[in-house]
Write an enzyme that holds these catalytic residues in place. Structure first.
Site, mmCIF file in Angstrom:
data_model
loop_
_atom_site.group_PDB
_atom_site.id
_atom_site.type_symbol
_atom_site.label_atom_id
_atom_site.label_comp_id
_atom_site.label_asym_id
_atom_site.label_seq_id
_atom_site.Cartn_x
_atom_site.Cartn_y
_atom_site.Cartn_z
ATOM 1 N N HIS A 55 1.018 -1.141 -0.207
ATOM 2 C CA HIS A 55 -0.072 0.003 -0.110
ATOM 3 C C HIS A 55 1.000 1.348 0.026
ATOM 4 O O HIS A 55 0.955 2.210 0.908
ATOM 5 C CB HIS A 55 -1.092 0.009 1.352
ATOM 6 C CG HIS A 55 -1.882 -1.102 1.204
ATOM 7 N ND1 HIS A 55 -2.655 -1.601 2.417
ATOM 8 C CD2 HIS A 55 -2.465 -1.859 0.119
ATOM 9 C CE1 HIS A 55 -3.204 -2.627 2.031
ATOM 10 N NE2 HIS A 55 -3.397 -2.802 0.515
ATOM 11 N N HIS A 85 -11.006 -9.313 -6.694
ATOM 12 C CA HIS A 85 -10.787 -7.915 -5.925
ATOM 13 C C HIS A 85 -10.066 -7.152 -6.797
ATOM 14 O O HIS A 85 -9.357 -7.658 -7.637
ATOM 15 C CB HIS A 85 -10.188 -8.440 -4.540
ATOM 16 C CG HIS A 85 -9.397 -7.288 -3.819
ATOM 17 N ND1 HIS A 85 -10.244 -6.091 -3.735
ATOM 18 C CD2 HIS A 85 -8.325 -7.373 -3.053
ATOM 19 C CE1 HIS A 85 -9.369 -5.469 -2.638
ATOM 20 N NE2 HIS A 85 -8.412 -6.055 -2.353
ATOM 21 N N GLU A 91 -8.116 -4.676 -6.063
ATOM 22 C CA GLU A 91 -6.835 -4.050 -5.769
ATOM 23 C C GLU A 91 -5.608 -4.705 -6.643
ATOM 24 O O GLU A 91 -5.535 -5.785 -7.158
ATOM 25 C CB GLU A 91 -6.420 -4.105 -4.439
ATOM 26 C CG GLU A 91 -5.726 -3.135 -3.888
ATOM 27 C CD GLU A 91 -5.778 -3.325 -2.091
ATOM 28 O OE1 GLU A 91 -6.306 -4.216 -1.526
ATOM 29 O OE2 GLU A 91 -4.901 -2.171 -1.708
ATOM 30 N N ASP A 128 -2.429 -5.490 -6.428
ATOM 31 C CA ASP A 128 -1.684 -6.633 -5.997
ATOM 32 C C ASP A 128 -2.483 -8.031 -6.541
ATOM 33 O O ASP A 128 -1.702 -9.121 -6.753
ATOM 34 C CB ASP A 128 -1.541 -6.887 -4.809
ATOM 35 C CG ASP A 128 -2.540 -6.692 -3.742
ATOM 36 O OD1 ASP A 128 -3.567 -6.106 -4.296
ATOM 37 O OD2 ASP A 128 -2.556 -7.366 -2.859
ATOM 38 N N HIS A 149 -11.561 -7.406 2.195
ATOM 39 C CA HIS A 149 -11.584 -6.056 2.870
ATOM 40 C C HIS A 149 -12.068 -4.793 1.960
ATOM 41 O O HIS A 149 -11.921 -3.635 2.463
ATOM 42 C CB HIS A 149 -9.967 -5.936 3.404
ATOM 43 C CG HIS A 149 -9.183 -5.501 2.579
ATOM 44 N ND1 HIS A 149 -8.416 -4.264 2.482
ATOM 45 C CD2 HIS A 149 -8.507 -6.196 1.549
ATOM 46 C CE1 HIS A 149 -7.560 -4.219 1.368
ATOM 47 N NE2 HIS A 149 -7.688 -5.246 0.869
ATOM 48 N N ASP A 190 -8.112 -12.030 -0.151
ATOM 49 C CA ASP A 190 -7.317 -11.415 0.941
ATOM 50 C C ASP A 190 -7.625 -12.091 2.376
ATOM 51 O O ASP A 190 -6.674 -12.150 3.204
ATOM 52 C CB ASP A 190 -7.647 -9.974 0.965
ATOM 53 C CG ASP A 190 -6.657 -9.092 0.027
ATOM 54 O OD1 ASP A 190 -5.404 -9.734 -0.237
ATOM 55 O OD2 ASP A 190 -7.197 -8.069 -0.280
ATOM 56 N N TYR A 211 -1.723 -8.621 9.816
ATOM 57 C CA TYR A 211 -2.552 -8.496 8.686
ATOM 58 C C TYR A 211 -3.931 -7.819 9.362
ATOM 59 O O TYR A 211 -4.447 -7.136 8.629
ATOM 60 C CB TYR A 211 -2.463 -9.671 7.885
ATOM 61 C CG TYR A 211 -3.147 -9.432 6.376
ATOM 62 C CD1 TYR A 211 -2.360 -9.446 5.347
ATOM 63 C CD2 TYR A 211 -4.466 -9.784 6.235
ATOM 64 C CE1 TYR A 211 -2.925 -9.315 3.856
ATOM 65 C CE2 TYR A 211 -4.897 -9.611 4.893
ATOM 66 C CZ TYR A 211 -4.186 -9.540 4.005
ATOM 67 O OH TYR A 211 -4.669 -9.363 2.752
ATOM 68 N N HIS A 245 -2.642 -14.136 -0.686
ATOM 69 C CA HIS A 245 -1.294 -13.924 0.068
ATOM 70 C C HIS A 245 -0.921 -15.137 0.831
ATOM 71 O O HIS A 245 -1.649 -15.317 1.700
ATOM 72 C CB HIS A 245 -1.174 -12.683 0.815
ATOM 73 C CG HIS A 245 -1.521 -11.522 -0.217
ATOM 74 N ND1 HIS A 245 -0.628 -10.906 -1.246
ATOM 75 C CD2 HIS A 245 -2.509 -10.494 0.046
ATOM 76 C CE1 HIS A 245 -1.197 -9.856 -1.509
ATOM 77 N NE2 HIS A 245 -2.463 -9.552 -0.926
HETATM 78 FE FE1 FEO Z 1 -6.777 -5.937 -1.072
HETATM 79 FE FE2 FEO Z 1 -4.198 -8.207 -1.197
HETATM 80 O O1 FEO Z 1 -5.326 -6.687 -1.683
#
Ligand code: FEO
Length: 398
Positions: A23, A79, A81, A83, A146, A165, A193, A226
């Site tokens: 982030h 998602h 985002e 990543d 999230h 996530d 996390y 992850h």
């Molecule tokens: Fe919310 Fe691993 O991105």
């Protein structure tokens, strides 16, 4: 390094050994991370999520070694985002035109917002099913776990929950299963996390966990986006999330401070001493915030019953480090914690009250009046700090 997980599911992601902040520079990743993407091979072949943008080319080249790209029938974007979605533009250019992208309605917005692409989006909701041949995917929306766009799915037969996530950790490893890595490192990364990313959404998390459990799914693997895959007792991480989402506290107190010439530092050390004297069983953590990793400090605050913050007064306000910490704490919405501000000052002395007021705004119960000292603390002032720590320890014991 693709590898098989279950009869129909393979990992096709990327281990990022180098990343040390996530982030932007917000969240430290001391142990690297992984971007987990999965390939489901059945009557239909499906790619679930991709990798972070810098690894997009490598991802698509590796995928082409695993399976002819023209035989991929669908993509799932859990998602928006970057990543996880960063590899989508390159992947979609390589696949057949109009390959469907399954995602939530909110993910259509986030993906279009990021990539300005008009892919063949297929919106799914909780309970929708996608027949792959011998197996089915059952979708579960995961709003605020999230992001509003978050989605998970369960593969019948193989009993695999692809959770994105949720249940992940930033941990790069050569071995990708939960029972094969160092357990202390694994749980430190999991709680970090949760503390730094999921705490504000604890209520939604609790509700969603109960909803998913209510589906009565038989789960052999939880595959997050992850870190390691949960295979040995996979529900252990779900139980942990229940604990962490319910106003989590260990028997611990954190003293966090910044100091210009050592006055506030001496006070912090005396308060910490008082806490220890007051209750030897209490874990006491002491941090100079300006010289510590902020994500680690947040993790220790999450584990604490009490947080005492010290700062000298500078131009009627706070030092940058403490102001930043308080801003982050406000957003994280910690529950069932007590706190107060203290500090040394030379002129006007507003900082302890500013800290205490901000902790109250952030939902902390205020733990009495913490010490405030003009100039450098003398023996009497340090004794008052120790006495405050002792009183606070007694309060935390009850
Ligand atoms: Fe919310 Fe691993 O991105």
């Amino acid at each position: 390094m693709a590898f098989g997980i279950s009869p129909h599911v393979s990992w096709i992601g990327k281990v990022d050994w180098e990343i040390r902040a996530f982030h932007g520079e917000e969240f430290s990743t001391h142990r690297g991370s992984t971007y987990n993407s999965y390939l489901i091979r059945d009557g239909k072949n499906v790619v679930v999520d991709t990798v972070w943008t810098p690894f997009a080319g490598e991802f698509v080249r590796n995928l082409a070694r695993e399976i002819p790209l023209e035989s991929i029938d669908a993509v799932i974007a859990n998602h928006g985002e970057a990543d996880h979605s960063g590899g989508l533009p390159e992947l979609m250019r390589a696949l057949r035109p109009q390959t469907p992208v399954y995602c939530t309605a909110n993910a259509v917005k986030s993906l279009k917002g990021h990539y300005h692409a008009d892919w063949n989006f297929q919106v799914v909701k909780t309970g929708d099913r996608l027949n792959l041949g011998s197996r089915e995917l059952v979708f579960v929306e995961m709003p605020m776990l999230h992001w509003p766009d978050s989605l998970a799915e369960y593969l019948t037969g193989d009993k695999v929950l692809l959770s994105n996530d949720a249940f992940g950790q930033h941990l790069a490893s050569e071995v990708m299963y939960n029972d094969l890595v160092d357990q202390a490192e694994l749980y430190q990364e999991c709680i970090k996390y949760f503390a730094n990313i999921l705490t504000p959404f604890s209520k939604q998390a609790e509700k969603k966990l109960s909803e998913v459990e209510g589906l009565g799914l038989d789960i052999d693997f939880i595959c997050p986006s992850h870190g390691v895959i949960w295979h040995k007792d996979p529900l252990q991480i779900v139980r942990k999330y229940h604990e962490w989402a319910a106003a989590y506290r260990e028997h611990q107190a954190t003293v966090a401070y910044d100091s210009m010439w050592g006055g506030t530092r001496k006070m912090a050390e005396a308060i910490a001493q008082g806490l220890r004297d007051g209750d030897p069983s209490l874990a006491v953590k002491l941090y100079n915030v300006a010289r510590s990793d902020r994500s680690d400090v947040i993790t220790e605050i999450f584990r604490s019953k009490a947080l005492v913050i010290g700062c000298p007064t500078v131009t009627r306000g706070l030092l940058y480090s403490i102001a930043g910490l308080l801003e982050e704490i406000k957003g994280l919405k910690f529950q069932a914690k007590v706190g107060a501000g203290f500090g040394a000052y030379g002129w006007s002395g507003e900082s302890p009250k500013i800290i205490t007021d901000r902790l109250a705004e952030a939902g902390f119960e205020i733990a009495g009046e913490a010490p405030k000292v003009m100039w450098s603390p003398d023996d009497e002032a340090l004794a008052a700090c120790r006495a405050y720590g002792k009183e606070l320890a007694a309060r935390l014991r009850s």
